[in-house]
Design a protein around this motif. Sequence first.
Motif, PDB file in Angstrom:
ATOM      1  N   UNK A 188       0.830  -1.207   0.000  1.00  0.00           N
ATOM      2  CA  UNK A 188       0.000   0.000   0.000  1.00  0.00           C
ATOM      3  C   UNK A 188       0.864   1.257   0.000  1.00  0.00           C
ATOM      4  N   UNK A 189       1.907   1.240   0.810  1.00  0.00           N
ATOM      5  CA  UNK A 189       2.815   2.391   0.857  1.00  0.00           C
ATOM      6  C   UNK A 189       3.500   2.580  -0.490  1.00  0.00           C
ATOM      7  N   UNK A 190       3.956   1.502  -1.086  1.00  0.00           N
ATOM      8  CA  UNK A 190       4.602   1.593  -2.402  1.00  0.00           C
ATOM      9  C   UNK A 190       3.648   2.117  -3.461  1.00  0.00           C
ATOM     10  N   UNK A 191       2.392   1.694  -3.407  1.00  0.00           N
ATOM     11  CA  UNK A 191       1.405   2.193  -4.367  1.00  0.00           C
ATOM     12  C   UNK A 191       1.199   3.694  -4.223  1.00  0.00           C
ATOM     13  N   UNK A 192       1.119   4.165  -2.987  1.00  0.00           N
ATOM     14  CA  UNK A 192       0.957   5.600  -2.750  1.00  0.00           C
ATOM     15  C   UNK A 192       2.182   6.351  -3.251  1.00  0.00           C
ATOM     16  N   UNK A 193       3.369   5.848  -2.931  1.00  0.00           N
ATOM     17  CA  UNK A 193       4.593   6.514  -3.374  1.00  0.00           C
ATOM     18  C   UNK A 193       4.699   6.541  -4.892  1.00  0.00           C
ATOM     19  N   UNK A 194       4.349   5.453  -5.533  1.00  0.00           N
ATOM     20  CA  UNK A 194       4.422   5.412  -6.994  1.00  0.00           C
ATOM     21  C   UNK A 194       3.420   6.356  -7.635  1.00  0.00           C
ATOM     22  N   UNK A 195       2.263   6.506  -7.010  1.00  0.00           N
ATOM     23  CA  UNK A 195       1.230   7.358  -7.599  1.00  0.00           C
ATOM     24  C   UNK A 195       1.499   8.840  -7.366  1.00  0.00           C
ATOM     25  N   UNK A 196       1.919   9.194  -6.162  1.00  0.00           N
ATOM     26  CA  UNK A 196       2.018  10.604  -5.812  1.00  0.00           C
ATOM     27  C   UNK A 196       3.433  11.165  -5.830  1.00  0.00           C
ATOM     28  N   UNK A 197       4.429  10.340  -5.694  1.00  0.00           N
ATOM     29  CA  UNK A 197       5.801  10.838  -5.673  1.00  0.00           C
ATOM     30  C   UNK A 197       6.608  10.033  -6.680  1.00  0.00           C
ATOM     31  N   UNK A 198       6.606  10.510  -7.887  1.00  0.00           N
ATOM     32  CA  UNK A 198       7.292   9.822  -8.966  1.00  0.00           C
ATOM     33  C   UNK A 198       8.316  10.764  -9.575  1.00  0.00           C
ATOM     34  N   UNK A 199       9.502  10.261  -9.816  1.00  0.00           N
ATOM     35  CA  UNK A 199      10.546  11.078 -10.413  1.00  0.00           C
ATOM     36  C   UNK A 199      10.798  10.671 -11.858  1.00  0.00           C
ATOM     37  N   UNK A 200       9.735  10.306 -12.562  1.00  0.00           N
ATOM     38  CA  UNK A 200       9.874   9.856 -13.940  1.00  0.00           C
ATOM     39  C   UNK A 200      10.202  10.995 -14.896  1.00  0.00           C
ATOM     40  N   UNK A 201       9.703  12.177 -14.628  1.00  0.00           N
ATOM     41  CA  UNK A 201       9.856  13.306 -15.542  1.00  0.00           C
ATOM     42  C   UNK A 201      10.448  14.503 -14.804  1.00  0.00           C
ATOM     43  N   UNK A 202      11.760  14.516 -14.564  1.00  0.00           N
ATOM     44  CA  UNK A 202      12.335  15.611 -13.765  1.00  0.00           C
ATOM     45  C   UNK A 202      12.181  16.985 -14.406  1.00  0.00           C
ATOM     46  N   UNK A 203      12.159  17.064 -15.739  1.00  0.00           N
ATOM     47  CA  UNK A 203      12.001  18.377 -16.376  1.00  0.00           C
ATOM     48  C   UNK A 203      10.605  18.927 -16.169  1.00  0.00           C
ATOM     49  N   UNK A 204       9.648  18.055 -15.936  1.00  0.00           N
ATOM     50  CA  UNK A 204       8.292  18.507 -15.635  1.00  0.00           C
ATOM     51  C   UNK A 204       8.280  19.283 -14.324  1.00  0.00           C
ATOM     52  N   UNK A 205       9.055  18.840 -13.356  1.00  0.00           N
ATOM     53  CA  UNK A 205       9.104  19.525 -12.066  1.00  0.00           C
ATOM     54  C   UNK A 205       9.794  20.879 -12.204  1.00  0.00           C
ATOM     55  N   UNK A 206      10.815  20.923 -13.030  1.00  0.00           N
ATOM     56  CA  UNK A 206      11.485  22.200 -13.300  1.00  0.00           C
ATOM     57  C   UNK A 206      10.498  23.156 -13.971  1.00  0.00           C
ATOM     58  N   UNK A 207       9.713  22.627 -14.895  1.00  0.00           N
ATOM     59  CA  UNK A 207       8.710  23.459 -15.575  1.00  0.00           C
ATOM     60  C   UNK A 207       7.680  23.988 -14.579  1.00  0.00           C
ATOM     61  N   UNK A 208       7.218  23.148 -13.669  1.00  0.00           N
ATOM     62  CA  UNK A 208       6.263  23.602 -12.653  1.00  0.00           C
ATOM     63  C   UNK A 208       6.871  24.711 -11.804  1.00  0.00           C
ATOM     64  N   UNK A 209       8.117  24.529 -11.408  1.00  0.00           N
ATOM     65  CA  UNK A 209       8.814  25.523 -10.595  1.00  0.00           C
ATOM     66  C   UNK A 209       8.918  26.858 -11.333  1.00  0.00           C
ATOM     67  N   UNK A 210       9.401  26.815 -12.564  1.00  0.00           N
ATOM     68  CA  UNK A 210       9.631  28.037 -13.343  1.00  0.00           C
ATOM     69  C   UNK A 210       8.315  28.730 -13.682  1.00  0.00           C
ATOM     70  N   UNK A 211       7.322  27.968 -14.104  1.00  0.00           N
ATOM     71  CA  UNK A 211       6.036  28.578 -14.467  1.00  0.00           C
ATOM     72  C   UNK A 211       5.392  29.228 -13.247  1.00  0.00           C
TER      73      UNK A 211
END
Length: 103
Positions: free
Chosen positions: A8-31
Amino acid sequence: MFSEARDKINNVLERYISFEHPWDYVAHFVVSFLLVFGIFFVLKKFLHKTSALFLSILATFFLGFTKEIWLDKVKEGFSGIDMTANILGIYLAYLVVKKNFKG
């Protein structure tokens, strides 16, 4: 019992905290950073600096949160890490505005 809890913990982590697209996080930060700045510069012509900053932060947070809620319903789901990147961008913009714009 423990394996079920771990799954259950792994499912939550995979759904809500995923580092698959690091440039997406940079885009969120910059925007988020740029939105706070853009909205602030428009509003400061009509409002006091503090009010303009508060409203620009509120609007930017609302836009980011609404986008994540929409993604949760339509596509891949709510991303806590995206919201974290949004909040960090908002916070940096807040610090820059507070330090550099008097009045």
